[in-house]
Design an enzyme around this catalytic site. Structure first.
Site, short mmCIF file in Angstrom:
data_model
loop_
_atom_site.label_atom_id
_atom_site.label_comp_id
_atom_site.label_asym_id
_atom_site.label_seq_id
_atom_site.Cartn_x
_atom_site.Cartn_y
_atom_site.Cartn_z
CG ASN A 99 -63.62 -14.92 -11.77
OD1 ASN A 99 -64.41 -14.67 -12.68
ND2 ASN A 99 -62.36 -14.48 -11.79
CE1 TYR A 148 -63.16 -20.84 -20.87
CE2 TYR A 148 -65.10 -20.74 -22.29
CZ TYR A 148 -64.34 -20.23 -21.26
OH TYR A 148 -64.78 -19.10 -20.59
P1 NAP Z 1 -59.08 -12.97 -17.57
O1 NAP Z 1 -59.23 -11.49 -17.75
O2 NAP Z 1 -58.23 -13.73 -18.51
O3 NAP Z 1 -58.60 -13.24 -16.06
C1 NAP Z 1 -58.44 -14.56 -15.63
C2 NAP Z 1 -58.17 -14.57 -14.14
O4 NAP Z 1 -58.07 -15.96 -13.74
C3 NAP Z 1 -56.87 -13.89 -13.78
O5 NAP Z 1 -57.04 -13.15 -12.59
C4 NAP Z 1 -55.91 -15.07 -13.55
O6 NAP Z 1 -54.94 -14.81 -12.55
C5 NAP Z 1 -56.87 -16.13 -13.02
N1 NAP Z 1 -56.34 -17.48 -13.18
C6 NAP Z 1 -56.13 -18.18 -14.33
N2 NAP Z 1 -55.58 -19.37 -14.05
C7 NAP Z 1 -55.42 -19.42 -12.70
C8 NAP Z 1 -54.89 -20.39 -11.80
N3 NAP Z 1 -54.41 -21.55 -12.24
N4 NAP Z 1 -54.90 -20.12 -10.47
C9 NAP Z 1 -55.38 -18.93 -10.01
N5 NAP Z 1 -55.89 -17.97 -10.82
C10 NAP Z 1 -55.90 -18.21 -12.15
O7 NAP Z 1 -60.50 -13.71 -17.62
P2 NAP Z 1 -61.99 -13.15 -17.37
O8 NAP Z 1 -62.54 -12.78 -18.69
O9 NAP Z 1 -62.00 -12.19 -16.24
O10 NAP Z 1 -62.68 -14.53 -16.96
C11 NAP Z 1 -63.09 -14.81 -15.63
C12 NAP Z 1 -64.03 -16.03 -15.66
O11 NAP Z 1 -65.16 -15.75 -16.48
C13 NAP Z 1 -63.36 -17.27 -16.26
O12 NAP Z 1 -63.79 -18.42 -15.55
C14 NAP Z 1 -63.91 -17.30 -17.68
O13 NAP Z 1 -63.91 -18.60 -18.22
C15 NAP Z 1 -65.31 -16.75 -17.46
N6 NAP Z 1 -65.89 -16.20 -18.69
C16 NAP Z 1 -65.35 -15.11 -19.31
C17 NAP Z 1 -65.93 -14.62 -20.46
C18 NAP Z 1 -65.40 -13.43 -21.21
O14 NAP Z 1 -65.91 -13.14 -22.31
N7 NAP Z 1 -64.43 -12.69 -20.69
C19 NAP Z 1 -67.06 -15.25 -21.00
C20 NAP Z 1 -67.59 -16.36 -20.35
C21 NAP Z 1 -66.99 -16.82 -19.19
P3 NAP Z 1 -53.36 -14.54 -12.86
O15 NAP Z 1 -53.30 -13.61 -14.04
O16 NAP Z 1 -52.88 -13.94 -11.58
O17 NAP Z 1 -52.73 -15.88 -13.14
#
Ligand code: NAP
Length: 227
Positions: free
Chosen positions: A87, A137
């Site tokens: 994720n 991205y």
């Molecule tokens: P978020 O709230 O920004 O959280 C991102 C998470 O990823 C955090 O727990 C962060 O951990 C972790 N992370 C980032 N870089 C990392 C690394 N190098 N190693 C380990 N952990 C890392 O994002 P989210 O919205 O929950 O997104 C989760 C997934 O869903 C992502 O793959 C994103 O691309 C996908 N997604 C999200 C959306 C949306 O609208 N939110 C839409 C489409 C897809 P730390 O803070 O501990 O570093």
């Protein structure tokens, strides 16, 4: 022994909700984080107050050596990995011509990596339809989709299923750069007229884990934003 699940990027947003719900359901959850130590410890404390355990492990999964450490830790401690939720992800808004080599490599290294197990990869609507000013991205997410299909074919005979979830827009910190006005505009474009919630994604993860005949699929959860 209950099933062992690794959730990468479990300190915030979608990953946090997945880790929390699976731990409550009785899975042995190893919740990976990188920078947000306070948030993951808060989650651990919150769950402990409900007598639910969650194991946490710090690793920057963009680095192969640290991703390996995570897997090694889990195998040494639990002797197996049943489910991997890939994720962790980052996003960045930049015009294609402004993207540096470092930006590009960082995006690919965090968002596109592979492991073994019963795998659910977190993709994005932008991997399917492309996003302006987010080419790296979009490429990283299209790569996840291609990898999902390839691995599903390769690992199917070993009874390992590989699927992607492609969210539209979900209410997490990843979208904090959007103004209220921009969010309103997006809502109007979504047939179901709302921004997604972390719970919308988590429910699908549970369903995919419990299924045993779905593999190689990219499951769109976007309120009909892209049909
Ligand atoms: P978020 O709230 O920004 O959280 C991102 C998470 O990823 C955090 O727990 C962060 O951990 C972790 N992370 C980032 N870089 C990392 C690394 N190098 N190693 C380990 N952990 C890392 O994002 P989210 O919205 O929950 O997104 C989760 C997934 O869903 C992502 O793959 C994103 O691309 C996908 N997604 C999200 C959306 C949306 O609208 N939110 C839409 C489409 C897809 P730390 O803070 O501990 O570093």
């Amino acid at each position: 022994m209950n099933k062992v699940v690794i959730v990468t990027g479990a300190s915030r947003g979608i990953g946090r909700e997945i880790a929390k719900k699976l731990a409550i359901k009785g899975y042995i959850v190893v919740a990976n984080y990188n920078k947000s130590e306070n948030q993951i410890k808060e989650l651990q404390k919150e769950l402990l107050e409900r007598n639910v355990n969650i194991d946490i492990f710090k690793a920057d999964i963009s680095k192969r050596s640290e991703a390996k450490e995570l897997v090694k830790y889990v195998l040494e401690k639990y002797n197996k990995i049943d489910i991997l939720i890939n994720n962790a992800g980052i996003s960045q808004i930049k015009e294609f011509t402004q993207i540096t080599d470092e930006d590009w490599n960082n995006m690919i290294n965090v968002n596109l990596h592979n492991k073994k197990g019963c795998i659910i990869n977190m993709s994005s609507i932008w991997g399917q339809i492309g996003a302006s000013c987010e080419s790296h991205y979009s490429v990283s997410k299209a790569g996840i989709d291609a990898m999902t299909k390839s691995l599903a074919k390769e690992l199917g005979p070993s009874n390992i299923r590989v699927n992607s979830i492609a969210p539209g827009i979900i209410d997490t910190e990843m979208n904090k750069h959007l103004s209220l006005e921009e969010l309103e505009y997006i809502k109007e474009e979504i047939p179901l007229q709302r921004i997604g919630k972390v719970n919308d994604i988590e429910k699908c993860v549970e369903w995919l884990i419990e299924d045993d005949y779905i593999t190689g699929q990219i499951i769109s959860i976007n309120g009909g934003w892209s049909i």
